[in-house]
Design a protein around this motif. Sequence first.
Motif, PDB file in Angstrom:
ATOM      1  N   MET A   1       0.839  -1.206   0.000  1.00  0.00           N
ATOM      2  CA  MET A   1       0.000   0.000   0.000  1.00  0.00           C
ATOM      3  C   MET A   1       0.876   1.258   0.000  1.00  0.00           C
ATOM      4  SD  MET A   1      -3.066   0.833   2.672  1.00  0.00           S
ATOM      5  CE  MET A   1      -3.424   2.553   2.981  1.00  0.00           C
ATOM      6  N   GLU A   2       0.377   2.264  -0.708  1.00  0.00           N
ATOM      7  CA  GLU A   2       1.143   3.509  -0.806  1.00  0.00           C
ATOM      8  C   GLU A   2       1.308   4.152   0.566  1.00  0.00           C
ATOM      9  OE1 GLU A   2       0.958   7.598  -3.458  1.00  0.00           O
ATOM     10  OE2 GLU A   2      -0.441   5.974  -3.889  1.00  0.00           O
ATOM     11  N   LYS A   3       2.475   4.698   0.816  1.00  0.00           N
ATOM     12  CA  LYS A   3       2.743   5.336   2.108  1.00  0.00           C
ATOM     13  C   LYS A   3       1.920   6.618   2.238  1.00  0.00           C
ATOM     14  CE  LYS A   3       6.693   6.548   4.990  1.00  0.00           C
ATOM     15  NZ  LYS A   3       5.920   6.312   6.206  1.00  0.00           N
ATOM     16  N   CYS A   4       1.250   6.756   3.378  1.00  0.00           N
ATOM     17  CA  CYS A   4       0.400   7.930   3.598  1.00  0.00           C
ATOM     18  C   CYS A   4       1.250   9.184   3.821  1.00  0.00           C
ATOM     19  CB  CYS A   4      -0.494   7.717   4.808  1.00  0.00           C
ATOM     20  SG  CYS A   4      -1.718   6.443   4.516  1.00  0.00           S
ATOM     21  N   LYS A   5       0.712  10.314   3.375  1.00  0.00           N
ATOM     22  CA  LYS A   5       1.444  11.574   3.496  1.00  0.00           C
ATOM     23  C   LYS A   5       0.649  12.611   4.280  1.00  0.00           C
ATOM     24  CE  LYS A   5       4.430  11.034  -0.498  1.00  0.00           C
ATOM     25  NZ  LYS A   5       4.809  11.561  -1.802  1.00  0.00           N
ATOM     26  N   ASN A 172      -8.905   6.365  -7.308  1.00  0.00           N
ATOM     27  CA  ASN A 172      -7.557   6.756  -7.762  1.00  0.00           C
ATOM     28  C   ASN A 172      -7.530   7.759  -8.922  1.00  0.00           C
ATOM     29  OD1 ASN A 172      -6.311   5.110  -5.829  1.00  0.00           O
ATOM     30  ND2 ASN A 172      -6.500   3.329  -7.164  1.00  0.00           N
ATOM     31  N   ILE A 197      -4.884   8.523   1.271  1.00  0.00           N
ATOM     32  CA  ILE A 197      -3.420   8.425   1.284  1.00  0.00           C
ATOM     33  C   ILE A 197      -2.735   9.753   1.639  1.00  0.00           C
ATOM     34  CG2 ILE A 197      -3.225   6.451  -0.295  1.00  0.00           C
ATOM     35  CD1 ILE A 197      -2.490   8.656  -2.469  1.00  0.00           C
TER      36      ILE A 197
END
Length: 223
Positions: A1-5, A172, A197
């Motif tokens: 999973m994409e790293k949250c920012k 997305n 995200i």
Amino acid sequence: MEKCKLEIACFNLQSVIIAQENGADRVELCANMNEGGTTPDLEITNLAKKELSIDLNVMIRPRGGNFVYSDFEFEQMKLEILAFKKLKVNGFVFGILKEDGSVNKEQNKELVALAHPLPCTFHRAFDVVKDVNQSLESVIECGFKAILTSGQEKNVVEGIDVLAELVEKANNRIVIMPGGSLRSTNIELLKEKTKAIFYHSSAITGSRETASGDEVKALKANL
């Protein structure tokens, strides 16, 4: 999973520096916290840009109040985008509505085109649109890359179901960024429920308009 920012809304230069030092991924610079944020000063933005190695997005909003603008205000927004582009900021944050509560596609598209190639975020004007699903499609059509929203409630916790639905419907095609009383105490819940995200907070914990370094750290740690 994409790293949250994490994006930190900053209302002064001190907050900009605190945000970067404590792990924020991006800064959104605004003026007039009590008005919900307006266009920041050009000189302060220039100083902030010099201090930062992380991205700096700038709010373009001529005044507080509603999001329906006069011709004069719209011209002002165009001039501001051109002026800030010269400072090499990384993106813009704005949103224009029509009187009936729908997204003003014509004006937003014009500003997005003017900002190009810099990405634009549609801000919390989204929280007062009449039709959430239709507005989501309109904002995508205008070419925005993100929507900053509390899920049409006064804070992200109350708007959590709408936020989760928006993330799912966006699929997305655009980033849904929860913001509005987002704190280290509720960010885990938001992450779990919405699967967003990117998150937005002022990280202000006291009565001052300056971000708390500890709160920025805690927000980031809980992502």
